[in-house]
Enzyme design. Structure first.
Site, PDB file in Angstrom:
ATOM      1  N   HIS A  47       0.847  -1.191   0.000  1.00 42.87           N
ATOM      2  CA  HIS A  47       0.000   0.000   0.000  1.00 42.87           C
ATOM      3  C   HIS A  47       0.882   1.240   0.000  1.00 42.87           C
ATOM      4  O   HIS A  47       2.030   1.211   0.462  1.00 42.87           O
ATOM      5  CB  HIS A  47      -0.888   0.014   1.242  1.00 42.87           C
ATOM      6  CG  HIS A  47      -1.969  -1.016   1.230  1.00 42.87           C
ATOM      7  ND1 HIS A  47      -3.067  -0.931   2.035  1.00 42.87           N
ATOM      8  CD2 HIS A  47      -2.115  -2.159   0.504  1.00 42.87           C
ATOM      9  CE1 HIS A  47      -3.858  -1.960   1.815  1.00 42.87           C
ATOM     10  NE2 HIS A  47      -3.295  -2.731   0.898  1.00 42.87           N
ATOM     11  N   GLU A  49       0.915   3.841   1.870  1.00 47.04           N
ATOM     12  CA  GLU A  49       1.388   4.235   3.200  1.00 47.04           C
ATOM     13  C   GLU A  49       2.571   3.390   3.652  1.00 47.04           C
ATOM     14  O   GLU A  49       3.545   3.905   4.204  1.00 47.04           O
ATOM     15  CB  GLU A  49       0.272   4.090   4.244  1.00 47.04           C
ATOM     16  CG  GLU A  49      -0.957   4.908   3.961  1.00 47.04           C
ATOM     17  CD  GLU A  49      -2.031   4.133   3.202  1.00 47.04           C
ATOM     18  OE1 GLU A  49      -1.724   3.471   2.188  1.00 47.04           O
ATOM     19  OE2 GLU A  49      -3.204   4.210   3.622  1.00 47.04           O
ATOM     20  N   CYS A  80      -2.468  -0.517   7.541  1.00 49.44           N
ATOM     21  CA  CYS A  80      -1.619   0.674   7.456  1.00 49.44           C
ATOM     22  C   CYS A  80      -1.683   1.494   8.736  1.00 49.44           C
ATOM     23  O   CYS A  80      -0.660   2.016   9.192  1.00 49.44           O
ATOM     24  CB  CYS A  80      -2.032   1.518   6.253  1.00 49.44           C
ATOM     25  SG  CYS A  80      -1.655   0.703   4.671  1.00 49.44           S
TER      26      CYS A  80
END
Length: 139
Positions: A47, A49, A80
């Site tokens: 992801h 992040e 995250c």
């Protein structure tokens, strides 16, 4: 936040869910950035992040991101948010709320107790990009 939105657009162009993230140290220098790359890397943890956290930690040579701010176009998921909690990041700024998988739906207290959360910055633009992506996916 504008840089995060540009990264989200890059994800869109690469057929990834359009999420972009930037980490800024002490309010002035970008020390980490990323956009979703779960398809490209065949990695469910890739992801925006997480990639930005890794880059920022490598830049600083340590795992704690105190005095840092994450700017991300979509509300972080629980995974995250957990990583952000462990990093002890000072501030999380996100654009669009994730009404299906956002951390605030499941575990609103997951972030570090001292982490400040700011929502809605470039939220309409972020949401518009996300809707455009999924519309394109369905056609």
């Amino acid at each position: 936040m504008h840089k995060a939105l540009l990264l989200a657009e890059e994800a869109f162009q690469n057929d990834e869910i359009p999420v972009g993230a930037v980490i800024v140290a002490e309010g002035k220098k970008i020390i980490g950035k990323g956009f979703n790359q779960t398809e490209k890397l065949t990695d469910v943890t890739a992801h925006a992040e997480i990639l930005a956290l890794t880059a920022a930690s490598n830049f600083l040579g340590g795992k704690y991101l105190k005095d840092c701010t994450l700017y991300v176009t979509l509300e972080p998921c629980v995974m995250c948010a957990g990583a952000l909690a462990w990093s002890q990041i000072s501030t999380v700024v996100y654009g669009a709320a994730d009404k299906k998988r956002g951390f605030s739906l499941w575990t609103p207290g997951v972030l570090h107790p001292k982490t400040q959360v700011i929502t809605g910055i470039l939220g309409e633009e972020s949401e518009r990009l996300m809707k455009s992506f999924f519309r394109k996916l369905r056609t």
